[in-house]
Design a protein around this motif. Structure first.
Motif, PDB file in Angstrom:
ATOM      1  N   VAL A  16       0.841  -1.195   0.000  1.00 29.39           N
ATOM      2  CA  VAL A  16       0.000   0.000   0.000  1.00 29.39           C
ATOM      3  C   VAL A  16       0.876   1.244   0.000  1.00 29.39           C
ATOM      4  O   VAL A  16       0.608   2.215  -0.701  1.00 29.39           O
ATOM      5  N   ALA A  17       1.949   1.215   0.742  1.00 32.13           N
ATOM      6  CA  ALA A  17       2.845   2.370   0.821  1.00 32.13           C
ATOM      7  C   ALA A  17       3.502   2.639  -0.529  1.00 32.13           C
ATOM      8  O   ALA A  17       3.617   3.787  -0.954  1.00 32.13           O
ATOM      9  N   THR A  18       3.913   1.591  -1.241  1.00 35.57           N
ATOM     10  CA  THR A  18       4.564   1.817  -2.533  1.00 35.57           C
ATOM     11  C   THR A  18       3.569   2.285  -3.582  1.00 35.57           C
ATOM     12  O   THR A  18       3.909   3.077  -4.443  1.00 35.57           O
ATOM     13  N   LYS A  19       2.316   1.820  -3.528  1.00 37.88           N
ATOM     14  CA  LYS A  19       1.312   2.285  -4.478  1.00 37.88           C
ATOM     15  C   LYS A  19       1.042   3.775  -4.294  1.00 37.88           C
ATOM     16  O   LYS A  19       0.912   4.518  -5.257  1.00 37.88           O
ATOM     17  N   ALA A  20       0.946   4.212  -3.068  1.00 39.53           N
ATOM     18  CA  ALA A  20       0.678   5.625  -2.796  1.00 39.53           C
ATOM     19  C   ALA A  20       1.840   6.491  -3.266  1.00 39.53           C
ATOM     20  O   ALA A  20       1.647   7.594  -3.770  1.00 39.53           O
ATOM     21  N   ASP A  21       3.055   5.987  -3.113  1.00 42.84           N
ATOM     22  CA  ASP A  21       4.229   6.757  -3.535  1.00 42.84           C
ATOM     23  C   ASP A  21       4.336   6.824  -5.051  1.00 42.84           C
ATOM     24  O   ASP A  21       4.814   7.807  -5.600  1.00 42.84           O
ATOM     25  N   ALA A  22       3.901   5.762  -5.739  1.00 39.67           N
ATOM     26  CA  ALA A  22       4.078   5.684  -7.188  1.00 39.67           C
ATOM     27  C   ALA A  22       3.020   6.462  -7.971  1.00 39.67           C
ATOM     28  O   ALA A  22       3.207   6.721  -9.151  1.00 39.67           O
ATOM     29  N   ALA A  23       1.897   6.809  -7.340  1.00 48.21           N
ATOM     30  CA  ALA A  23       0.829   7.510  -8.055  1.00 48.21           C
ATOM     31  C   ALA A  23       1.305   8.886  -8.511  1.00 48.21           C
ATOM     32  O   ALA A  23       1.872   9.638  -7.730  1.00 48.21           O
ATOM     33  N   PRO A  24       1.116   9.219  -9.814  1.00 53.28           N
ATOM     34  CA  PRO A  24       1.573  10.521 -10.299  1.00 53.28           C
ATOM     35  C   PRO A  24       0.696  11.646  -9.749  1.00 53.28           C
ATOM     36  O   PRO A  24      -0.532  11.575  -9.822  1.00 53.28           O
ATOM     37  N   VAL A  25       1.326  12.636  -9.196  1.00 57.40           N
ATOM     38  CA  VAL A  25       0.611  13.779  -8.649  1.00 57.40           C
ATOM     39  C   VAL A  25       0.851  14.957  -9.582  1.00 57.40           C
ATOM     40  O   VAL A  25       1.995  15.339  -9.826  1.00 57.40           O
ATOM     41  N   HIS A  26      -0.224  15.497 -10.124  1.00 63.55           N
ATOM     42  CA  HIS A  26      -0.113  16.624 -11.038  1.00 63.55           C
ATOM     43  C   HIS A  26      -0.295  17.906 -10.242  1.00 63.55           C
ATOM     44  O   HIS A  26      -1.327  18.116  -9.616  1.00 63.55           O
ATOM     45  N   VAL A  27       0.722  18.757 -10.300  1.00 62.88           N
ATOM     46  CA  VAL A  27       0.670  20.018  -9.567  1.00 62.88           C
ATOM     47  C   VAL A  27       0.641  21.174 -10.554  1.00 62.88           C
ATOM     48  O   VAL A  27       1.046  21.041 -11.711  1.00 62.88           O
ATOM     49  N   PRO A 122      -4.696  21.344 -12.990  1.00 64.85           N
ATOM     50  CA  PRO A 122      -4.461  19.897 -13.150  1.00 64.85           C
ATOM     51  C   PRO A 122      -5.734  19.051 -13.130  1.00 64.85           C
ATOM     52  O   PRO A 122      -5.749  17.954 -13.672  1.00 64.85           O
ATOM     53  N   ALA A 123      -6.824  19.553 -12.567  1.00 67.70           N
ATOM     54  CA  ALA A 123      -8.076  18.788 -12.523  1.00 67.70           C
ATOM     55  C   ALA A 123      -8.665  18.584 -13.916  1.00 67.70           C
ATOM     56  O   ALA A 123      -9.456  17.665 -14.137  1.00 67.70           O
ATOM     57  N   LEU A 124      -8.275  19.429 -14.891  1.00 72.45           N
ATOM     58  CA  LEU A 124      -8.804  19.315 -16.260  1.00 72.45           C
ATOM     59  C   LEU A 124      -8.134  18.195 -17.054  1.00 72.45           C
ATOM     60  O   LEU A 124      -8.566  17.875 -18.153  1.00 72.45           O
ATOM     61  N   ARG A 125      -7.081  17.610 -16.510  1.00 67.85           N
ATOM     62  CA  ARG A 125      -6.310  16.619 -17.251  1.00 67.85           C
ATOM     63  C   ARG A 125      -7.175  15.448 -17.726  1.00 67.85           C
ATOM     64  O   ARG A 125      -7.053  15.003 -18.865  1.00 67.85           O
ATOM     65  N   ALA A 126      -8.051  14.939 -16.866  1.00 69.65           N
ATOM     66  CA  ALA A 126      -8.873  13.784 -17.234  1.00 69.65           C
ATOM     67  C   ALA A 126      -9.787  14.099 -18.417  1.00 69.65           C
ATOM     68  O   ALA A 126      -9.919  13.299 -19.345  1.00 69.65           O
ATOM     69  N   VAL A 127     -10.401  15.276 -18.412  1.00 66.80           N
ATOM     70  CA  VAL A 127     -11.316  15.670 -19.493  1.00 66.80           C
ATOM     71  C   VAL A 127     -10.553  15.823 -20.805  1.00 66.80           C
ATOM     72  O   VAL A 127     -10.981  15.320 -21.854  1.00 66.80           O
ATOM     73  N   LEU A 128      -9.404  16.505 -20.756  1.00 66.34           N
ATOM     74  CA  LEU A 128      -8.642  16.751 -21.978  1.00 66.34           C
ATOM     75  C   LEU A 128      -7.996  15.471 -22.499  1.00 66.34           C
ATOM     76  O   LEU A 128      -7.896  15.263 -23.710  1.00 66.34           O
ATOM     77  N   LYS A 129      -7.573  14.599 -21.598  1.00 68.81           N
ATOM     78  CA  LYS A 129      -6.972  13.333 -22.011  1.00 68.81           C
ATOM     79  C   LYS A 129      -8.019  12.461 -22.701  1.00 68.81           C
ATOM     80  O   LYS A 129      -7.746  11.827 -23.717  1.00 68.81           O
ATOM     81  N   LYS A 130      -9.237  12.440 -22.152  1.00 70.29           N
ATOM     82  CA  LYS A 130     -10.321  11.646 -22.739  1.00 70.29           C
ATOM     83  C   LYS A 130     -10.683  12.157 -24.131  1.00 70.29           C
ATOM     84  O   LYS A 130     -10.999  11.384 -25.024  1.00 70.29           O
ATOM     85  N   GLY A 131     -10.610  13.485 -24.317  1.00 75.70           N
ATOM     86  CA  GLY A 131     -10.896  14.060 -25.625  1.00 75.70           C
ATOM     87  C   GLY A 131      -9.773  13.884 -26.628  1.00 75.70           C
ATOM     88  O   GLY A 131      -9.927  14.187 -27.810  1.00 75.70           O
ATOM     89  N   GLY A 132      -8.611  13.412 -26.174  1.00 75.97           N
ATOM     90  CA  GLY A 132      -7.476  13.172 -27.072  1.00 75.97           C
ATOM     91  C   GLY A 132      -6.678  14.423 -27.389  1.00 75.97           C
ATOM     92  O   GLY A 132      -5.920  14.450 -28.350  1.00 75.97           O
ATOM     93  N   PHE A 133      -6.812  15.470 -26.572  1.00 74.64           N
ATOM     94  CA  PHE A 133      -6.127  16.728 -26.855  1.00 74.64           C
ATOM     95  C   PHE A 133      -4.695  16.750 -26.339  1.00 74.64           C
ATOM     96  O   PHE A 133      -3.909  17.596 -26.746  1.00 74.64           O
ATOM     97  N   LEU A 134      -4.348  15.850 -25.432  1.00 75.41           N
ATOM     98  CA  LEU A 134      -2.993  15.851 -24.868  1.00 75.41           C
ATOM     99  C   LEU A 134      -2.038  14.970 -25.656  1.00 75.41           C
ATOM    100  O   LEU A 134      -0.837  15.000 -25.428  1.00 75.41           O
ATOM    101  N   THR A 135      -2.565  14.182 -26.582  1.00 75.29           N
ATOM    102  CA  THR A 135      -1.723  13.304 -27.381  1.00 75.29           C
ATOM    103  C   THR A 135      -1.158  14.070 -28.572  1.00 75.29           C
ATOM    104  O   THR A 135      -1.908  14.697 -29.315  1.00 75.29           O
ATOM    105  N   ARG A 136       0.153  14.019 -28.737  1.00 76.74           N
ATOM    106  CA  ARG A 136       0.785  14.697 -29.857  1.00 76.74           C
ATOM    107  C   ARG A 136       0.539  13.864 -31.104  1.00 76.74           C
ATOM    108  O   ARG A 136       0.850  12.667 -31.134  1.00 76.74           O
ATOM    109  N   ASP A 137      -0.044  14.463 -32.131  1.00 72.86           N
ATOM    110  CA  ASP A 137      -0.303  13.757 -33.386  1.00 72.86           C
ATOM    111  C   ASP A 137       1.034  13.594 -34.092  1.00 72.86           C
ATOM    112  O   ASP A 137       1.611  14.551 -34.589  1.00 72.86           O
ATOM    113  N   SER A 138       1.554  12.384 -34.117  1.00 73.85           N
ATOM    114  CA  SER A 138       2.925  12.155 -34.564  1.00 73.85           C
ATOM    115  C   SER A 138       3.064  11.972 -36.075  1.00 73.85           C
ATOM    116  O   SER A 138       4.154  11.708 -36.557  1.00 73.85           O
ATOM    117  N   ARG A 139       1.972  12.124 -36.816  1.00 79.02           N
ATOM    118  CA  ARG A 139       2.074  11.917 -38.268  1.00 79.02           C
ATOM    119  C   ARG A 139       2.857  13.047 -38.917  1.00 79.02           C
ATOM    120  O   ARG A 139       2.526  14.219 -38.753  1.00 79.02           O
TER     121      ARG A 139
END
Length: 160
Positions: A16-27, A122-139
């Motif tokens: 449990v301690a290692t899981k809590a430490d490994a979770a990415p915290v967006h600041v 940072p709370a907007l990350r989930a919404v923008l990630k779901k919409g595909g806006f954070l992914t760099r279009d690599s073409r």
């Protein structure tokens, strides 16, 4: 092994301690002027984007975004992350973009706006990630190969 575990309870507690430490915290990442900065990329275009609280103005290369991106489709592309995050009219965006064509530049600015919004809020990350806006279009455009007329097209074949 650095530490010895004596029971299954200790093993559970350490997991449990290692899981809590490994979770990415967006600041929140802001500069000294209270702006969030991000770099967006698409094809050969690179956009530097600053986001700050304001009235909703979008400035691209010292021009109003409607004047710089004349096509309505490109204007819509720029506004997608702001609309998806329900932040229309709340942030001013200043962007400088170079390289590529207008379509690639619009995609680069969109990517930059999305990243900057997540740095500001940072709370907007989930919404923008779901919409595909954070992914760099690599073409990108495929390079021309030797022995070919273009990247894949062969020279015309002559039978005689």
């Amino acid at each position: 092994m650095a530490e010895q575990l004596n029971s299954l309870q200790e093993l559970g507690n350490s997991a449990v301690a290692t899981k809590a430490d490994a979770a990415p915290v967006h600041v929140q990442k802001l500069d000294s002027l209270g702006r969030a900065y991000a770099t967006g990329k698409r094809k050969d275009a690179v956009a530097r984007v600053w986001v700050k609280p304001g009235s909703g103005k979008i400035i691209v290369n010292d021009k109003e975004f409607g004047a710089y991106f004349a096509r309505p489709v490109l204007q819509m592309i720029l506004q997608q992350p702001i609309i998806a995050a329900n932040r229309a009219g709340q942030f001013d965006v200043i962007a400088t973009v170079a390289g590529g064509g207008l379509s690639g530049q619009a995609g680069a600015v969109r990517h930059g706006i999305s990243k900057a919004l997540t740095y500001y809020e940072p709370a907007l990350r989930a919404v923008l990630k779901k919409g595909g806006f954070l992914t760099r279009d690599s073409r990108v455009v495929e390079r021309k190969k030797y022995g070919k007329a273009k990247a894949r097209r062969s020279f015309q074949f002559s039978k005689r």
